[in-house]
Write a protein that holds these residues in place. Structure first.
Motif, mmCIF file in Angstrom:
data_model
loop_
_atom_site.group_PDB
_atom_site.id
_atom_site.type_symbol
_atom_site.label_atom_id
_atom_site.label_comp_id
_atom_site.label_asym_id
_atom_site.label_seq_id
_atom_site.Cartn_x
_atom_site.Cartn_y
_atom_site.Cartn_z
ATOM 1 N N GLY A 1 33.797 43.321 44.198
ATOM 2 C CA GLY A 1 35.072 43.839 43.715
ATOM 3 C C GLY A 1 35.131 44.094 42.226
ATOM 4 N N ALA A 2 34.070 43.763 41.497
ATOM 5 C CA ALA A 2 34.089 43.882 40.039
ATOM 6 C C ALA A 2 34.096 45.340 39.604
ATOM 7 N N ALA A 3 34.848 45.622 38.540
ATOM 8 C CA ALA A 3 34.905 46.981 38.000
ATOM 9 C C ALA A 3 33.702 47.296 37.136
ATOM 10 N N GLY A 4 33.162 46.278 36.488
ATOM 11 C CA GLY A 4 32.000 46.474 35.623
ATOM 12 C C GLY A 4 30.714 46.116 36.334
ATOM 13 N N PRO A 5 29.586 46.138 35.622
ATOM 14 C CA PRO A 5 28.310 45.754 36.227
ATOM 15 C C PRO A 5 28.376 44.327 36.762
ATOM 16 N N ARG B 1 41.595 37.776 41.581
ATOM 17 C CA ARG B 1 41.951 38.150 40.212
ATOM 18 C C ARG B 1 40.852 38.964 39.523
ATOM 19 N N VAL B 2 39.906 39.483 40.301
ATOM 20 C CA VAL B 2 38.735 40.122 39.703
ATOM 21 C C VAL B 2 39.113 41.276 38.780
ATOM 22 N N ALA B 3 40.210 41.961 39.040
ATOM 23 C CA ALA B 3 40.618 43.070 38.175
ATOM 24 C C ALA B 3 40.885 42.598 36.749
ATOM 25 N N GLU B 4 41.263 41.311 36.590
ATOM 26 C CA GLU B 4 41.556 40.770 35.264
ATOM 27 C C GLU B 4 40.297 40.573 34.420
ATOM 28 N N LEU B 5 39.131 40.677 35.040
ATOM 29 C CA LEU B 5 37.881 40.606 34.278
ATOM 30 C C LEU B 5 37.553 41.935 33.611
ATOM 31 N N GLU C 1 35.966 45.305 32.732
ATOM 32 C CA GLU C 1 34.612 45.799 32.963
ATOM 33 C C GLU C 1 33.543 44.863 32.404
ATOM 34 N N THR C 2 33.898 43.590 32.212
ATOM 35 C CA THR C 2 32.921 42.602 31.742
ATOM 36 C C THR C 2 31.747 42.514 32.712
ATOM 37 N N PRO C 3 30.516 42.675 32.247
ATOM 38 C CA PRO C 3 29.360 42.518 33.130
ATOM 39 C C PRO C 3 29.226 41.061 33.593
ATOM 40 N N VAL C 4 29.159 40.858 34.909
ATOM 41 C CA VAL C 4 29.140 39.510 35.483
ATOM 42 C C VAL C 4 27.926 39.344 36.391
ATOM 43 N N ARG C 5 27.141 38.321 36.132
ATOM 44 C CA ARG C 5 26.055 37.915 37.033
ATOM 45 C C ARG C 5 26.406 36.558 37.625
ATOM 46 N N LEU C 6 26.231 36.421 38.938
ATOM 47 C CA LEU C 6 26.476 35.164 39.636
ATOM 48 C C LEU C 6 25.160 34.660 40.199
ATOM 49 N N VAL D 1 38.545 31.976 31.237
ATOM 50 C CA VAL D 1 38.607 32.445 29.850
ATOM 51 C C VAL D 1 38.448 33.966 29.803
ATOM 52 N N ALA D 2 37.531 34.496 30.613
ATOM 53 C CA ALA D 2 37.297 35.944 30.608
ATOM 54 C C ALA D 2 38.508 36.734 31.084
#
Length: 269
Positions: A220-224, A188-192, A194-199, A136-137
């Motif tokens: 690889g995330a652009a955001g936090p 596909r991480v670029a498609e997220l 700069e959404t902050p993502v915690r795993l 969804v993100a």
């Protein structure tokens, strides 16, 4: 257990549990939407009990996955497991992920209208539900924060582990390869954006299928982005059978606290 103030229903055909904000229903507070696991807890009500996000002044919305809970196929869990044995990608993981993401916009619109909830959007989910949150993100530009627990970040290694567990030698095809490519959120991480993502991953979960891909996505995330490892936790967030609300486990409480902290940091709730 889920709070007595929770409301249960369906929105655009999607089963939900909605828990109002801690300080009373208001339109402008964040709307946090999550999807449960295929493992325990495997229903929206059970997920609400395992991950109550207590203390957050936000709408907490728990959605049921397709083919799970109230939407189990006619043959119940036996039929669902049979589909998994026959073709876990094309008959289970692929369609559950795609349908849940496809039906989200209409469900969210219906929920916002029903509860007068206009605040910013946060997403969360466990295992397959985390894969839905990530999918969804990738499709929206208004996700203010996301938490993925025991996350299905890459489908291919998950299928390999399930094959070992259930004694199934999965034979990949061009069609299932395409589903695996779509459900590769590291690629596909670029498609997220700069959404902050915690795993959030258990130390006892499979490293190749869950912890490694989670770390790759965060890197690889652009955001936090970060990875929280919960010592001693496996994959599930509740005791079996995981269909009905049950007392929160100690590991689920740690996962819940990590989720609450991320939403507080990035949504100010």
């Amino acid at each position: 257990m889920i709070t007595s103030s929770a409301e249960v229903g369906t929105a655009a055909g999607v089963p939900f549990v909605v828990v109002p904000p801690e300080n009373g229903p208001r339109p402008d507070v964040p709307v946090l939407v999550g999807w449960h696991l295929m493992d325990a807890p495997r229903s929206e009500a059970a997920f609400a009990a395992a991950l109550p996000l207590a203390g957050l002044d936000a709408w907490r919305v728990y959605l049921g996955l397709p083919m799970m809970g109230a939407r189990l196929p006619a043959g119940g869990m036996d039929e669902l497991m049979g589909r998994g044995y026959e073709d876990a990608v094309m008959l289970m993981h692929g369609p559950v992920n795609a349908q849940a993401a496809d039906e989200f916009d209409a469900a969210l619109e219906a929920l916002r209208a029903r509860f007068g909830a206009t605040g910013p959007l946060g997403l969360f989910g466990g295992s397959a539900g985390a894969g839905v949150a990530l999918e969804v993100a990738t499709r929206r530009d208004d996700v203010a924060a996301l938490v993925a627990l025991s996350p299905l970040v890459r489908l291919r290694p998950v299928v390999a582990i399930l094959g070992e567990l259930f004694g199934v030698d999965y034979r990949w095809s061009p069609e299932s390869d395409a589903v695996a490519a779509r459900m590769d959120y590291v690629a596909r991480v670029a498609e997220l954006g700069e959404t902050p993502v915690r795993l959030v991953v258990g130390s006892e979960d499979d490293a190749s299928a869950f912890l490694g891909p989670a770390r790759d996505l965060a890197a690889g995330a652009a955001g936090p982005a970060d990875v929280v490892v919960i010592e001693g936790m496996g994959h599930a967030l509740a005791e079996e059978p995981g269909l009905e609300p049950a007392p929160q486990t100690a590991h689920a409480a740690e996962a819940d606290a990590a989720t609450v902290a991320w939403f507080r940091q990035h949504l100010g709730v």
